[in-house]
Design a protein around this motif. Structure first.
Motif, PDB file in Angstrom:
ATOM      1  N   ASP A  61       0.572  -1.285  -0.098  1.00 11.62           N
ATOM      2  CA  ASP A  61       0.063  -0.037  -0.221  1.00 11.62           C
ATOM      3  C   ASP A  61       0.907   1.348   0.208  1.00 11.62           C
ATOM      4  OD1 ASP A  61      -2.166  -1.412   0.053  1.00 11.62           O
ATOM      5  OD2 ASP A  61      -2.311  -1.373   2.186  1.00 11.62           O
ATOM      6  N   ASN A  62       2.159   1.115   0.217  1.00 11.97           N
ATOM      7  CA  ASN A  62       3.037   2.674   0.198  1.00 11.97           C
ATOM      8  C   ASN A  62       3.784   2.348  -0.971  1.00 11.97           C
ATOM      9  OD1 ASN A  62       4.854   0.596   0.893  1.00 11.97           O
ATOM     10  ND2 ASN A  62       5.645   1.274   2.801  1.00 11.97           N
ATOM     11  N   ASN A  63       3.512   1.929  -1.974  1.00 12.57           N
ATOM     12  CA  ASN A  63       4.480   1.986  -3.232  1.00 12.57           C
ATOM     13  C   ASN A  63       4.147   2.835  -4.067  1.00 12.57           C
ATOM     14  OD1 ASN A  63       5.445  -0.386  -1.899  1.00 12.57           O
ATOM     15  ND2 ASN A  63       5.162  -1.838  -3.297  1.00 12.57           N
ATOM     16  N   SER A  64       3.603   3.841  -4.045  1.00 12.62           N
ATOM     17  CA  SER A  64       3.163   5.025  -4.915  1.00 12.62           C
ATOM     18  C   SER A  64       2.766   6.043  -4.259  1.00 12.62           C
ATOM     19  CB  SER A  64       2.045   4.541  -5.845  1.00 12.62           C
ATOM     20  OG  SER A  64       0.622   4.425  -5.145  1.00 12.62           O
ATOM     21  N   ASP A  65       3.233   7.303  -5.083  1.00  4.75           N
ATOM     22  CA  ASP A  65       2.901   8.774  -4.565  1.00  4.75           C
ATOM     23  C   ASP A  65       2.969   9.603  -5.706  1.00  4.75           C
ATOM     24  OD1 ASP A  65       2.303  10.631  -2.620  1.00  4.75           O
ATOM     25  OD2 ASP A  65       4.342  10.432  -1.742  1.00  4.75           O
ATOM     26  N   SER A  66       2.372  10.701  -5.425  1.00  7.56           N
ATOM     27  CA  SER A  66       2.268  11.860  -6.531  1.00  7.56           C
ATOM     28  C   SER A  66       2.491  13.060  -6.001  1.00  7.56           C
ATOM     29  CB  SER A  66       1.172  11.796  -7.174  1.00  7.56           C
ATOM     30  OG  SER A  66      -0.176  12.017  -6.611  1.00  7.56           O
ATOM     31  N   VAL A  67       2.915  14.094  -6.611  1.00 10.05           N
ATOM     32  CA  VAL A  67       3.117  15.450  -6.092  1.00 10.05           C
ATOM     33  C   VAL A  67       2.828  16.426  -7.369  1.00 10.05           C
ATOM     34  CG1 VAL A  67       5.560  15.832  -6.423  1.00 10.05           C
ATOM     35  CG2 VAL A  67       4.500  17.206  -4.838  1.00 10.05           C
ATOM     36  N   THR A  68       2.080  17.424  -7.231  1.00 14.68           N
ATOM     37  CA  THR A  68       1.996  18.549  -8.415  1.00 14.68           C
ATOM     38  C   THR A  68       2.784  19.879  -7.875  1.00 14.68           C
ATOM     39  OG1 THR A  68      -0.289  17.661  -8.712  1.00 14.68           O
ATOM     40  CG2 THR A  68       0.342  20.253  -9.466  1.00 14.68           C
TER      41      THR A  68
END
Length: 83
Positions: A61-68
């Motif tokens: 569950d902690n294998n992705s992330d995003s930022v703008t």
């Protein structure tokens, strides 16, 4: 780092298979021309890690992330085309 492999450079979207030993990291440097859309809408960076082979990941569950990121270049109206 010793034992780490990834693409050294490229053009366009970053879609890379990085083979890293435990505790290692990878850094990508992005260079872009600042268009009006980039200034107003920003750039969204999405990162996803997909374990392969015999790698056992106890928390998928902690294998992705995003930022703008929105850069406010010339926010005080110094643009020549707005005159």
């Amino acid at each position: 780092e010793a034992g780490a492999n990834c693409t050294a450079s490229g053009v366009g979207e970053i879609d890379d298979l990085a083979d890293l030993p435990a505790g290692a990291s990878v850094t990508y440097q992005i260079e872009a021309t600042a268009s009006r859309a980039l200034i107003e809408e920003g750039v969204t960076i999405v990162v996803e890690v997909i374990p392969t082979g015999e790698v056992k990941d106890p928390d998928l569950d902690n294998n992705s992330d995003s930022v703008t990121i929105i850069e406010r270049i010339f926010r005080d109206r110094f643009e020549a085309d707005d005159e």
